[in-house]
Design a protein around this motif. Structure first.
Motif, PDB file in Angstrom:
ATOM      1  N   PRO A   1       0.814  -1.223   0.000  1.00 15.84           N
ATOM      2  CA  PRO A   1       0.000   0.000   0.000  1.00 15.84           C
ATOM      3  C   PRO A   1       0.851   1.278   0.000  1.00 15.84           C
ATOM      4  O   PRO A   1       0.397   2.330  -0.428  1.00 15.84           O
ATOM      5  CB  PRO A   1      -0.815  -0.108   1.295  1.00 15.84           C
ATOM      6  N   GLU A   2       2.115   1.145   0.423  1.00 15.10           N
ATOM      7  CA  GLU A   2       3.036   2.289   0.437  1.00 15.10           C
ATOM      8  C   GLU A   2       3.728   2.484  -0.910  1.00 15.10           C
ATOM      9  O   GLU A   2       4.684   3.260  -1.016  1.00 15.10           O
ATOM     10  CB  GLU A   2       4.092   2.106   1.539  1.00 15.10           C
ATOM     11  N   GLN A   3       3.267   1.755  -1.931  1.00 16.85           N
ATOM     12  CA  GLN A   3       3.824   1.828  -3.290  1.00 16.85           C
ATOM     13  C   GLN A   3       5.278   1.372  -3.354  1.00 16.85           C
ATOM     14  O   GLN A   3       6.111   1.952  -4.039  1.00 16.85           O
ATOM     15  CB  GLN A   3       3.648   3.234  -3.884  1.00 16.85           C
ATOM     16  N   GLU A   4       5.559   0.287  -2.632  1.00 18.28           N
ATOM     17  CA  GLU A   4       6.856  -0.367  -2.695  1.00 18.28           C
ATOM     18  C   GLU A   4       6.670  -1.721  -3.372  1.00 18.28           C
ATOM     19  O   GLU A   4       5.734  -2.461  -3.042  1.00 18.28           O
ATOM     20  CB  GLU A   4       7.416  -0.609  -1.295  1.00 18.28           C
ATOM     21  N   ILE A   5       7.549  -2.030  -4.321  1.00 14.47           N
ATOM     22  CA  ILE A   5       7.540  -3.357  -4.921  1.00 14.47           C
ATOM     23  C   ILE A   5       8.345  -4.277  -4.015  1.00 14.47           C
ATOM     24  O   ILE A   5       9.380  -3.881  -3.470  1.00 14.47           O
ATOM     25  CB  ILE A   5       8.097  -3.338  -6.362  1.00 14.47           C
ATOM     26  N   ILE A   6       7.845  -5.484  -3.827  1.00 14.26           N
ATOM     27  CA  ILE A   6       8.531  -6.463  -2.993  1.00 14.26           C
ATOM     28  C   ILE A   6       9.299  -7.394  -3.925  1.00 14.26           C
ATOM     29  O   ILE A   6       8.697  -8.099  -4.742  1.00 14.26           O
ATOM     30  CB  ILE A   6       7.543  -7.262  -2.124  1.00 14.26           C
ATOM     31  N   LEU A   7      10.608  -7.377  -3.811  1.00 10.73           N
ATOM     32  CA  LEU A   7      11.476  -8.200  -4.641  1.00 10.73           C
ATOM     33  C   LEU A   7      12.293  -9.121  -3.756  1.00 10.73           C
ATOM     34  O   LEU A   7      12.460  -8.862  -2.556  1.00 10.73           O
ATOM     35  CB  LEU A   7      12.398  -7.310  -5.481  1.00 10.73           C
ATOM     36  N   VAL A   8      12.792 -10.189  -4.340  1.00  9.20           N
ATOM     37  CA  VAL A   8      13.636 -11.116  -3.596  1.00  9.20           C
ATOM     38  C   VAL A   8      14.986 -11.218  -4.284  1.00  9.20           C
ATOM     39  O   VAL A   8      15.109 -10.996  -5.490  1.00  9.20           O
ATOM     40  CB  VAL A   8      12.985 -12.506  -3.447  1.00  9.20           C
ATOM     41  N   GLU A   9      15.978 -11.547  -3.495  1.00  2.71           N
ATOM     42  CA  GLU A   9      17.337 -11.716  -3.994  1.00  2.71           C
ATOM     43  C   GLU A   9      17.854 -13.069  -3.541  1.00  2.71           C
ATOM     44  O   GLU A   9      17.713 -13.426  -2.371  1.00  2.71           O
ATOM     45  CB  GLU A   9      18.233 -10.606  -3.446  1.00  2.71           C
ATOM     46  N   GLN A  10      18.427 -13.807  -4.496  1.00  2.85           N
ATOM     47  CA  GLN A  10      19.006 -15.107  -4.197  1.00  2.85           C
ATOM     48  C   GLN A  10      20.279 -15.297  -5.004  1.00  2.85           C
ATOM     49  O   GLN A  10      20.374 -14.793  -6.122  1.00  2.85           O
ATOM     50  CB  GLN A  10      18.047 -16.236  -4.589  1.00  2.85           C
ATOM     51  N   PHE A  11      21.204 -16.050  -4.444  1.00  2.00           N
ATOM     52  CA  PHE A  11      22.361 -16.472  -5.224  1.00  2.00           C
ATOM     53  C   PHE A  11      21.904 -17.630  -6.086  1.00  2.00           C
ATOM     54  O   PHE A  11      21.404 -18.638  -5.582  1.00  2.00           O
ATOM     55  CB  PHE A  11      23.521 -16.911  -4.318  1.00  2.00           C
ATOM     56  N   ARG A  12      22.062 -17.479  -7.403  1.00  2.00           N
ATOM     57  CA  ARG A  12      21.630 -18.508  -8.346  1.00  2.00           C
ATOM     58  C   ARG A  12      22.856 -19.231  -8.884  1.00  2.00           C
ATOM     59  O   ARG A  12      23.694 -18.641  -9.572  1.00  2.00           O
ATOM     60  CB  ARG A  12      20.801 -17.894  -9.475  1.00  2.00           C
TER      61      ARG A  12
ATOM     62  N   GLN B   1      26.000 -18.004 -11.077  1.00  2.00           N
ATOM     63  CA  GLN B   1      27.110 -17.670 -10.189  1.00  2.00           C
ATOM     64  C   GLN B   1      27.068 -16.198  -9.770  1.00  2.00           C
ATOM     65  O   GLN B   1      28.102 -15.543  -9.627  1.00  2.00           O
ATOM     66  CB  GLN B   1      28.462 -18.027 -10.820  1.00  2.00           C
ATOM     67  N   ARG B   2      25.852 -15.699  -9.587  1.00  2.00           N
ATOM     68  CA  ARG B   2      25.639 -14.305  -9.174  1.00  2.00           C
ATOM     69  C   ARG B   2      24.345 -14.226  -8.356  1.00  2.00           C
ATOM     70  O   ARG B   2      23.491 -15.097  -8.427  1.00  2.00           O
ATOM     71  CB  ARG B   2      25.463 -13.394 -10.400  1.00  2.00           C
ATOM     72  N   HIS B   3      24.221 -13.135  -7.645  1.00  2.00           N
ATOM     73  CA  HIS B   3      22.959 -12.821  -6.991  1.00  2.00           C
ATOM     74  C   HIS B   3      22.010 -12.267  -8.043  1.00  2.00           C
ATOM     75  O   HIS B   3      22.413 -11.480  -8.905  1.00  2.00           O
ATOM     76  CB  HIS B   3      23.170 -11.790  -5.875  1.00  2.00           C
ATOM     77  N   VAL B   4      20.751 -12.695  -7.967  1.00  4.06           N
ATOM     78  CA  VAL B   4      19.740 -12.260  -8.922  1.00  4.06           C
ATOM     79  C   VAL B   4      18.572 -11.643  -8.159  1.00  4.06           C
ATOM     80  O   VAL B   4      18.101 -12.198  -7.166  1.00  4.06           O
ATOM     81  CB  VAL B   4      19.249 -13.438  -9.796  1.00  4.06           C
TER      82      VAL B   4
ATOM     83  N   TRP C   1      17.469   2.174  -8.244  1.00  2.00           N
ATOM     84  CA  TRP C   1      17.786   1.019  -7.410  1.00  2.00           C
ATOM     85  C   TRP C   1      18.326  -0.121  -8.267  1.00  2.00           C
ATOM     86  O   TRP C   1      19.316  -0.762  -7.918  1.00  2.00           O
ATOM     87  CB  TRP C   1      16.565   0.593  -6.604  1.00  2.00           C
ATOM     88  N   PHE C   2      17.669  -0.364  -9.412  1.00  2.00           N
ATOM     89  CA  PHE C   2      18.164  -1.395 -10.332  1.00  2.00           C
ATOM     90  C   PHE C   2      19.579  -1.072 -10.796  1.00  2.00           C
ATOM     91  O   PHE C   2      20.445  -1.943 -10.832  1.00  2.00           O
ATOM     92  CB  PHE C   2      17.261  -1.522 -11.565  1.00  2.00           C
ATOM     93  N   ALA C   3      19.817   0.178 -11.175  1.00  2.45           N
ATOM     94  CA  ALA C   3      21.150   0.584 -11.635  1.00  2.45           C
ATOM     95  C   ALA C   3      22.190   0.342 -10.539  1.00  2.45           C
ATOM     96  O   ALA C   3      23.294  -0.146 -10.811  1.00  2.45           O
ATOM     97  CB  ALA C   3      21.145   2.050 -12.069  1.00  2.45           C
ATOM     98  N   ASP C   4      21.835   0.667  -9.307  1.00  3.11           N
ATOM     99  CA  ASP C   4      22.753   0.452  -8.188  1.00  3.11           C
ATOM    100  C   ASP C   4      23.034  -1.040  -7.974  1.00  3.11           C
ATOM    101  O   ASP C   4      24.174  -1.433  -7.698  1.00  3.11           O
ATOM    102  CB  ASP C   4      22.183   1.057  -6.901  1.00  3.11           C
ATOM    103  N   GLN C   5      22.002  -1.879  -8.090  1.00  9.36           N
ATOM    104  CA  GLN C   5      22.168  -3.320  -7.913  1.00  9.36           C
ATOM    105  C   GLN C   5      23.054  -3.907  -9.017  1.00  9.36           C
ATOM    106  O   GLN C   5      23.926  -4.732  -8.756  1.00  9.36           O
ATOM    107  CB  GLN C   5      20.808  -4.028  -7.884  1.00  9.36           C
TER     108      GLN C   5
ATOM    109  N   LYS D   1      24.967  -7.497  -9.398  1.00 10.69           N
ATOM    110  CA  LYS D   1      23.781  -8.351  -9.355  1.00 10.69           C
ATOM    111  C   LYS D   1      23.058  -8.318 -10.701  1.00 10.69           C
ATOM    112  O   LYS D   1      23.189  -7.367 -11.469  1.00 10.69           O
ATOM    113  CB  LYS D   1      22.850  -7.901  -8.233  1.00 10.69           C
ATOM    114  N   LEU D   2      22.286  -9.365 -10.957  1.00 12.15           N
ATOM    115  CA  LEU D   2      21.488  -9.448 -12.174  1.00 12.15           C
ATOM    116  C   LEU D   2      20.030  -9.134 -11.850  1.00 12.15           C
ATOM    117  O   LEU D   2      19.555  -9.446 -10.757  1.00 12.15           O
ATOM    118  CB  LEU D   2      21.589 -10.849 -12.782  1.00 12.15           C
ATOM    119  N   ILE D   3      19.333  -8.544 -12.811  1.00 13.56           N
ATOM    120  CA  ILE D   3      17.917  -8.190 -12.651  1.00 13.56           C
ATOM    121  C   ILE D   3      17.105  -9.083 -13.592  1.00 13.56           C
ATOM    122  O   ILE D   3      17.305  -9.053 -14.804  1.00 13.56           O
ATOM    123  CB  ILE D   3      17.655  -6.705 -12.993  1.00 13.56           C
ATOM    124  N   ASP D   4      16.190  -9.868 -13.041  1.00 12.28           N
ATOM    125  CA  ASP D   4      15.370 -10.767 -13.845  1.00 12.28           C
ATOM    126  C   ASP D   4      14.333  -9.972 -14.636  1.00 12.28           C
ATOM    127  O   ASP D   4      13.657  -9.105 -14.083  1.00 12.28           O
ATOM    128  CB  ASP D   4      14.666 -11.770 -12.928  1.00 12.28           C
ATOM    129  N   PHE D   5      14.195 -10.297 -15.925  1.00 13.11           N
ATOM    130  CA  PHE D   5      13.291  -9.557 -16.806  1.00 13.11           C
ATOM    131  C   PHE D   5      11.826  -9.694 -16.418  1.00 13.11           C
ATOM    132  O   PHE D   5      11.001  -8.852 -16.782  1.00 13.11           O
ATOM    133  CB  PHE D   5      13.472 -10.001 -18.270  1.00 13.11           C
TER     134      PHE D   5
END
Length: 174
Positions: A40-51, A55-58, A148-152, A157-161
């Motif tokens: 409700p605060e207009q935040e997207i909830i994302l998860v991060e895992q080592f894949r 061989q990187r965090h995604v 935030w994506f650019a910083d990650q 880290k990789l960003i899943d499409f």
């Protein structure tokens, strides 16, 4: 459909051939769910895992396989999405809206991914996944998502499409 020839198979993954084409399949599931969740605060909830394969965090939308465990055999796609969202992020969705079903990687696997938009979220716990998972939960304001994506990515880290696909399908412009 012709019966595939089994080239190699483990508990989690198999390599098969039909004619001249080799492909992979999960012995226990041909479907995965991915969940777009916005607080409700207009935040997207994302998860991060080592894949391991990367061989990187995604950075990903919460996701999981459908019916891959005996206790969840026969579970509907929406129920799988609800369960995965709660396990990984700690949020329960009041409503789960289907966005799209699409081949995950049609030249490599028979798996289809079903994206959902979780609505009416209620936080029940901190998330983080089940035993054996090491999931980091991120709450990112939509207004700052691109930076935030650019910083990650700058941090390696990789960003899943599927994040971008789910946002677009839900009509959310960032």
């Amino acid at each position: 459909m012709p019966t595939p020839e089994t080239l190699f198979e483990t508990r989690w993954l198999g390599l098969y051939r039909i004619g001249h084409w080799d492909f992979v399949r999960r012995p226990n599931s041909d479907a995965a769910v991915g969940i777009l969740a916005i607080t409700p605060e207009q935040e997207i909830i994302l998860v991060e895992q080592f894949r391991i394969p990367m061989q990187r965090h995604v950075i990903e939308v919460p996701a999981g396989l459908v019916g891959d465990e005996v206790e969840f055999a026969g579970e509907s796609l929406a129920d799988s999405a609800r369960r995965e969202l709660l396990e990984e992020t700690g949020y329960r969705a009041g409503t789960m809206v289907p966005l799209i079903a699409s081949p995950t990687s049609a030249g490599m696997t028979s798996e289809s991914t079903h994206l959902f938009h979780a609505k009416d979220l209620v936080r029940e716990n901190g998330g983080g996944g089940v035993a054996g998972e090491d999931i980091i939960v991120h709450h990112v304001p939509l207004s700052g998502l691109r930076q935030w994506f650019a910083d990650q990515e700058a941090a390696g880290k990789l960003i899943d499409f599927k994040i971008h696909a789910a946002l677009w399908l839900a009509g959310i412009n960032v």
